[in-house]
Design an enzyme around this catalytic site. Structure first.
Site, PDB file in Angstrom:
ATOM      1  N   ASP A 248       0.830  -1.206   0.000  1.00 26.56           N
ATOM      2  CA  ASP A 248       0.000   0.000   0.000  1.00 26.56           C
ATOM      3  C   ASP A 248       0.867   1.260   0.000  1.00 26.56           C
ATOM      4  O   ASP A 248       1.874   1.330   0.722  1.00 26.56           O
ATOM      5  CB  ASP A 248      -0.848  -0.027   1.281  1.00 26.56           C
ATOM      6  CG  ASP A 248      -1.911   1.046   1.331  1.00 26.56           C
ATOM      7  OD1 ASP A 248      -2.826   0.997   0.500  1.00 26.56           O
ATOM      8  OD2 ASP A 248      -1.827   1.922   2.215  1.00 26.56           O
TER       9      ASP A 248
ATOM     10  N   GLU B 122       1.697  -0.607  -4.989  1.00 25.69           N
ATOM     11  CA  GLU B 122       0.667   0.389  -5.285  1.00 25.69           C
ATOM     12  C   GLU B 122       1.367   1.741  -5.235  1.00 25.69           C
ATOM     13  O   GLU B 122       1.619   2.290  -4.164  1.00 25.69           O
ATOM     14  CB  GLU B 122      -0.469   0.369  -4.261  1.00 25.69           C
ATOM     15  CG  GLU B 122      -1.604   1.297  -4.680  1.00 25.69           C
ATOM     16  CD  GLU B 122      -2.162   2.199  -3.596  1.00 25.69           C
ATOM     17  OE1 GLU B 122      -3.243   2.727  -3.787  1.00 25.69           O
ATOM     18  OE2 GLU B 122      -1.504   2.402  -2.555  1.00 25.69           O
TER      19      GLU B 122
HETATM   20  C1  NOJ Z   1      -4.460   2.947  -0.793  1.00 23.89           C
HETATM   21  C2  NOJ Z   1      -5.579   1.993  -0.539  1.00 23.89           C
HETATM   22  O1  NOJ Z   1      -5.879   1.293  -1.715  1.00 23.89           O
HETATM   23  C3  NOJ Z   1      -6.727   2.818  -0.013  1.00 23.89           C
HETATM   24  O2  NOJ Z   1      -7.920   2.075   0.062  1.00 23.89           O
HETATM   25  C4  NOJ Z   1      -6.338   3.391   1.309  1.00 23.89           C
HETATM   26  O3  NOJ Z   1      -7.366   4.240   1.774  1.00 23.89           O
HETATM   27  C5  NOJ Z   1      -5.044   4.195   1.211  1.00 23.89           C
HETATM   28  N1  NOJ Z   1      -4.037   3.526   0.428  1.00 23.89           N
HETATM   29  C6  NOJ Z   1      -4.478   4.457   2.578  1.00 23.89           C
HETATM   30  O4  NOJ Z   1      -3.956   3.281   3.121  1.00 23.89           O
END
Ligand code: NOJ
Length: 532
Positions: free
Chosen positions: A207, A280
């Protein structure tokens, strides 16, 4: 364009189709209206039958659920809402029995404010080693905030602790950012990686992988005239990738972050079975995305370029070319994604209704022909649209902080069967944690199964055909010019053609392997086909 095949060893993840499970909304085993791990395990045969290779499960760790699990209070335990560590072990074992790989979500940019480290930081006070694990700062001498950064979820990125110091949170105030310049933080996450690798997971989705390090000075963000200070890569979502200018982002994509991933690569490499990790990283260009997959770093990075593009052959073609060129520079392999739990479902992005669904299927088919791996989001195989969730039902912290929009509409629980809520989502009665629409009876898994005209059977068929070539067709793509409204390319034995225009176009020579809608010698608008 294209990659040298000899540089593409066949680790499983290089050509996998991975299905994202959002645990709150996939399947509810105990009837409390919220999905859970036993629910997921019970539905794994459905996913094996669908024809995916792997599942990625969004966070299920101990969490107060302020951001539905992306606020982690204990990285090595399961939230009771979702089950127990035994349930996680059972899920992993069952998935492996069915031939499915398991990718879990890792959230290293921030913890929950209920994590024991943050609680200790609050208790220990300014200047303490406990506070140094996070980013605490005093107000400026004039009493203003330490800098002008904004939270991705709206409002300032700083919240005041009871003793007056501020702490940084690029997301919700319940998600304090960790200080990755403190070595304890890096050491802790290596332990977390090993904990889950030892339990048998095949990989990690990381993440906010472009976060972690901030420019050390924590200087103000330089904001372009006419824009507000914002750190949300997604606020550019209506701007085509090709036209975006690179913004000043001292909070994202700092060079030091790559050392973390080189270390993690070494940790994973010590385990058998091609363990992988996918970033991500909402970086601003294909090249900055590719930097995360240089040799010795991430296995893959999500490529959000297609998801950010409009319904346009020109934009799609630019995305394909730009992506292949960028990953080619580092000898990496591409990824493709059209929907996830953070964005409006692609049926709705492409116009909704019958047209939106036709376009969504056509885009999916085109994406699935490309080299590399693809990520699907739960429910897209049913053709689920974005749900217009009533304000009083919305739970996304983005909505709570801004009073606008938010991501609840793509997170409505999956309809499995029956004619009314909860549509077989769980053994309970009535609505689950986010209400399901009254008109979902025709698009349950049960209703679509066996119906050759359904989106579900289309996905099953497309994934089955993909399996016949994905691992062997190589990574070279030859783009074909079939007109301004058409995306067309040849990859190995398959030619993919997508008509983004308003009128039918002639079909090239070839046997139809699968089409996203009816074809009869011509390729209608909003339709894609694979020819062999
Ligand atoms: C990216 C995640 O996909 C999202 O759902 C989340 O709110 C943020 N990062 C913070 O962790």
């Amino acid at each position: 364009m294209g990659l040298n095949d000899q540089m593409s060893p066949q680790e499983w993840w290089r050509h996998a189709v991975t299905y994202q499970v959002y645990p709150r909304s996939f399947a509810d085993g105990n009837g409390d209206g919220v999905g859970d791990l036993p629910g997921i395990t019970s539905r794994l045969p459905y996913l094996a039958d669908l024809g995916v290779d792997a599942i990625w499960i969004s966070p299920f760790y101990t969490s107060p659920q302020a951001d539905h699990g992306y606020d982690v209070a204990d990285y090595c335990d399961i939230d009771p809402l979702f089950g127990s560590l035994d349930d996680a072990d059972a899920l992993i074992a069952r998935a492996h029995e069915l031939g499915l790989k398991v990718i879990v979500d890792l959230v290293p940019n921030h913890t929950s404010s209920e994590h024991e480290w943050f609680q200790a930081a609050l208790a220990a006070g300014p200047g303490s080693p406990e506070r140094d694990r996070y980013i605490f700062r005093d107000a400026k001498p004039d009493g203003s905030l330490p800098n002008n950064w904004m939270s991705v979820f709206g409002g300032p990125a700083w919240t005041q602790a009871p003793d007056g110091q501020y702490y940084l949170h690029l997301f919700d105030s319940s998600q304090p950012d960790l200080n990755w310049r403190n070595p304890e933080v890096g050491d802790m996450f290596v332990e977390v990686l090993r904990f889950w690798l030892d339990r048998g997971v095949d990989g990690f989705r990381v993440d906010v992988a472009h976060g972690l390090f901030k420019e050390e000075s924590l200087r103000d963000q330089v904001v372009e005239a006419g824009k507000t200070a914002s750190s949300d890569a997604r606020d550019a979502a209506d701007v085509p990738m090709v036209e975006r200018t690179v913004r000043d982002e001292p909070m994202w994509d700092q060079p030091e972050v790559h050392d973390v991933y080189r270390r993690w690569h070494e940790v994973l490499a010590k385990y058998d079975g091609d363990r992988m990790f996918v970033a991500e990283a909402w970086t601003q260009t294909p090249e900055s995305m590719a930097a995360y997959i240089r040799p010795g770093e991430f296995s893959q990075a999500f490529n959000f370029a297609w998801l950010l593009a409009g319904w346009s052959a020109e934009e799609f073609a630019a995305v394909i070319t730009g992506t292949m060129d960028a990953v080619g520079l580092v000898g990496g392999s591409p990824t493709w994604v059209l929907s996830n739990h953070d964005v409006v479902r692609h049926v709705t992005r492409y116009g909704g209704g019958a047209v939106g669904l036709a376009r969504a299927k056509a885009a999916t088919l085109t994406m699935l022909a490309l080299p590399g791996s693809a990520y699907l989001y739960q429910g897209e195989e049913l053709g689920l649209p974005e749900v217009d969730v009533a304000d009083e039902d919305r739970q996304d912290p983005f909505f709570i902080r801004t009073g606008e929009g938010g991501r609840d509409g793509c997170r409505v629980p999956i309809p499995w069967s029956g004619t009314a809520a909860p549509y077989g989502f769980g053994p309970g009665t009535g609505q689950p944690w986010l209400p399901q629409p009254a008109d979902w009876a025709p698009i349950t898994v049960e209703a679509e199964t066996g119906d050759d005209s359904s989106t579900l059977e289309f996905y099953r068929a497309a994934l089955a055909v993909r399996r016949t070539f994905a691992a062997t067709a190589g990574d070279d793509v030859e783009v074909l010019d079939l007109g301004a409204d058409v995306v067309a390319f040849r990859r190995g034995p398959v030619t993919a053609v997508l008509n983004c225009g308003a009128t039918p176009v002639p079909l090239p020579e070839g046997r139809v392997l699968i089409a996203s809608g009816p074809v009869d010698g011509t390729l209608p608008a909003d339709t894609a086909v694979w020819l062999g």
